[in-house]
Design a protein around this motif. Sequence first.
Motif, short mmCIF file in Angstrom:
data_model
loop_
_atom_site.label_atom_id
_atom_site.label_comp_id
_atom_site.label_asym_id
_atom_site.label_seq_id
_atom_site.Cartn_x
_atom_site.Cartn_y
_atom_site.Cartn_z
N LEU A 1 -9.76 -26.90 0.22
CA LEU A 1 -10.00 -27.67 1.44
C LEU A 1 -9.93 -29.15 1.12
O LEU A 1 -10.23 -29.58 0.00
N SER A 2 -9.58 -29.93 2.12
CA SER A 2 -9.56 -31.39 1.97
C SER A 2 -10.96 -31.94 2.20
O SER A 2 -11.84 -31.27 2.76
N ARG A 3 -11.15 -33.19 1.81
CA ARG A 3 -12.43 -33.86 2.05
C ARG A 3 -12.74 -33.89 3.54
O ARG A 3 -13.87 -33.63 3.97
N THR A 4 -11.72 -34.19 4.36
CA THR A 4 -11.93 -34.27 5.81
C THR A 4 -12.36 -32.92 6.37
O THR A 4 -13.28 -32.84 7.20
N ARG A 5 -11.69 -31.86 5.91
CA ARG A 5 -12.02 -30.52 6.42
C ARG A 5 -13.43 -30.11 5.99
O ARG A 5 -14.18 -29.53 6.79
#
Length: 407
Positions: free
Chosen positions: A32-36
């Motif tokens: 997962l990305s930081r934003t997600r």
Amino acid sequence: MAGTAGTPGTPRVLRAMNDRAALDLLLEHGPLSRTRIGKLTGLSKPTASQLLARLEAAGLVLAGGTTEGRPGPGAQLYEVNPAAAYAAGLDVSPDRILAAVADVTGRTVGRYELPTPGRRPATPVVQQVTDAVDGAVKAAGLDRSAVHRLVIGTPGAFDPGTGRLRYASHLPGWHSPTLLDELAAALPMPVEYENDVNLAAVAEQRLGAARGHEDFVLLWNQEGLGAALVLGGRLHRGWSGGAGEVGFLPVPGAPLVRKVSRTGSGGFQELAGSQALAGLARESGVTDVPSGPYTEVAAALVARAARADDDAADDPHRRLLQTYATRLATGLASLVSVLDPELVVLSGTSLTAGGEALRDLVRDELEELAASRPRLAVGDVTEHPVLRGALESALATTRDEVFDTSR
């Protein structure tokens, strides 16, 4: 203050809770990305960045690839570090020990099978266990010291008072009162012991047909006939560990078995256990009963019967399946009447081989024999469910320890 670190609501505890939430999300969803991660946890971007930096520094997450398919540069993806910890599981039966090692993400990285034939084992049990563990560890490219925890699944249960294995007279070499102490001395990691059918239930609850269910019964029929009881989301083992030993259950249609601890069997086992299937097939008119180990014969007979035309009432294979379903429902009715479970999972090769055809017949019979109406499902975890449950059990405790960043 000395006790501040463990006080609920302190910054350290809150950070640890956020860390664990993020790690669980990464286990569930993958990279997962930081934003997600921020959206799924409700954390701000700066807080999510700090969290990921903290977990990366602790060796719990890795920065991997980047997102694709969107305009502009891809976002950095993070994933749980598989090498953060390893756990092992053993599935013990009279003729072999299956061993496996999984990384902290749950991926099996090493597996080994140790044959243990004979009623009088030539190799002591402690040596068998260490050989099996070493075989799986070697297959994983590791050594024993890398394994954080081991869960061993056996038939029966170890008495909490005496340390002796009960309800499993057919497992040679495992009944010494000092065995658990000897294993603890021989192995460098913490070791837990669990009933094999209970571990099959753990596998179904974590990965299979019982996901999301807090109350269910798993009926198992393979080498022996047993049950696992999950109440309020927890395994119910009973005072001596004997909860679920339904093979000893007196049931209509089978002679009353006395001194079951000596005979190692009981009415329900005699009525519907795997070893009864060959005789039941002959009684039903099946003429081509295969030969071989009774568990394999039983599974083959049930699978063949499940494929029979359900409109051909005179088909001996169909008669076999119907009679088998009636016998299974006879014992299940007692469990359902007492426990009123939300779900009954049919597991073990002598049940899963029957698939939905057997499931439907058992359900119909159970509706006639019991007042409550649980949902019946065929087990989804069919490849070494006991071993898978042992790994899942070991991983759950390992993650609780390794993912705790409050210390």
